[in-house]
Design a protein around this motif. Structure first.
Motif, PDB file in Angstrom:
ATOM      1  N   ALA A   1       2.768 -20.604   6.862  1.00  0.00           N
ATOM      2  CA  ALA A   1       2.026 -20.027   5.734  1.00  0.00           C
ATOM      3  C   ALA A   1       0.917 -20.973   5.277  1.00  0.00           C
ATOM      4  CB  ALA A   1       2.976 -19.735   4.576  1.00  0.00           C
ATOM      5  N   ARG A   2       1.196 -22.263   5.311  1.00  0.00           N
ATOM      6  CA  ARG A   2       0.212 -23.233   4.834  1.00  0.00           C
ATOM      7  C   ARG A   2      -0.876 -23.503   5.862  1.00  0.00           C
ATOM      8  NH1 ARG A   2       2.197 -28.670   2.109  1.00  0.00           N
ATOM      9  NH2 ARG A   2       2.464 -27.244   0.406  1.00  0.00           N
ATOM     10  N   TYR A   3      -0.494 -23.572   7.152  1.00  0.00           N
ATOM     11  CA  TYR A   3      -1.432 -23.987   8.194  1.00  0.00           C
ATOM     12  C   TYR A   3      -1.701 -22.885   9.214  1.00  0.00           C
ATOM     13  CZ  TYR A   3      -0.289 -28.512   6.224  1.00  0.00           C
ATOM     14  OH  TYR A   3      -0.096 -29.556   5.364  1.00  0.00           O
ATOM     15  N   GLU A   4      -1.674 -21.645   8.785  1.00  0.00           N
ATOM     16  CA  GLU A   4      -1.851 -20.520   9.708  1.00  0.00           C
ATOM     17  C   GLU A   4      -3.200 -20.588  10.418  1.00  0.00           C
ATOM     18  OE1 GLU A   4      -1.652 -15.654   9.722  1.00  0.00           O
ATOM     19  OE2 GLU A   4      -1.501 -16.730   7.830  1.00  0.00           O
ATOM     20  N   LYS A   5      -4.257 -20.819   9.676  1.00  0.00           N
ATOM     21  CA  LYS A   5      -5.595 -20.854  10.273  1.00  0.00           C
ATOM     22  C   LYS A   5      -5.712 -22.015  11.263  1.00  0.00           C
ATOM     23  CE  LYS A   5      -9.803 -19.209  10.235  1.00  0.00           C
ATOM     24  NZ  LYS A   5     -10.111 -17.936  10.806  1.00  0.00           N
ATOM     25  N   ALA A   6      -5.160 -23.177  10.914  1.00  0.00           N
ATOM     26  CA  ALA A   6      -5.227 -24.331  11.812  1.00  0.00           C
ATOM     27  C   ALA A   6      -4.452 -24.059  13.097  1.00  0.00           C
ATOM     28  CB  ALA A   6      -4.677 -25.571  11.120  1.00  0.00           C
ATOM     29  N   MET A   7      -3.298 -23.410  13.004  1.00  0.00           N
ATOM     30  CA  MET A   7      -2.511 -23.085  14.194  1.00  0.00           C
ATOM     31  C   MET A   7      -3.253 -22.089  15.076  1.00  0.00           C
ATOM     32  SD  MET A   7       1.391 -22.825  12.962  1.00  0.00           S
ATOM     33  CE  MET A   7       2.187 -24.129  12.065  1.00  0.00           C
TER      34      MET A   7
END
Length: 59
Positions: A47-53
């Motif tokens: 949820a926190r790093y969705e875009k980075a993943m």
């Protein structure tokens, strides 16, 4: 010819904001298994790093 630079004497660390209190997110309970906690931790991280993943998966 190289010029040596003088090192700083002290490292400046700004004072901590004591109004910010860290809240626990997951706890070990009698009815929660390790696999449930792993799923819970993955959910928080995703949820926190969705875009980075998503960006890393393109590489």
């Amino acid at each position: 010819m190289s010029h040596a630079q003088r090192k700083e004497d002290r490292l400046y660390i700004p004072p901590r904001d004591k109004s910010n209190i860290a809240r626990p997110k997951a706890a070990i309970g009698d009815n929660i298994s390790h696999s449930d906690q792993v799923k819970n931790a993955f959910g928080f991280g995703f949820a926190r790093y969705e875009k980075a993943m998503e960006e890393l998966s393109k590489v």
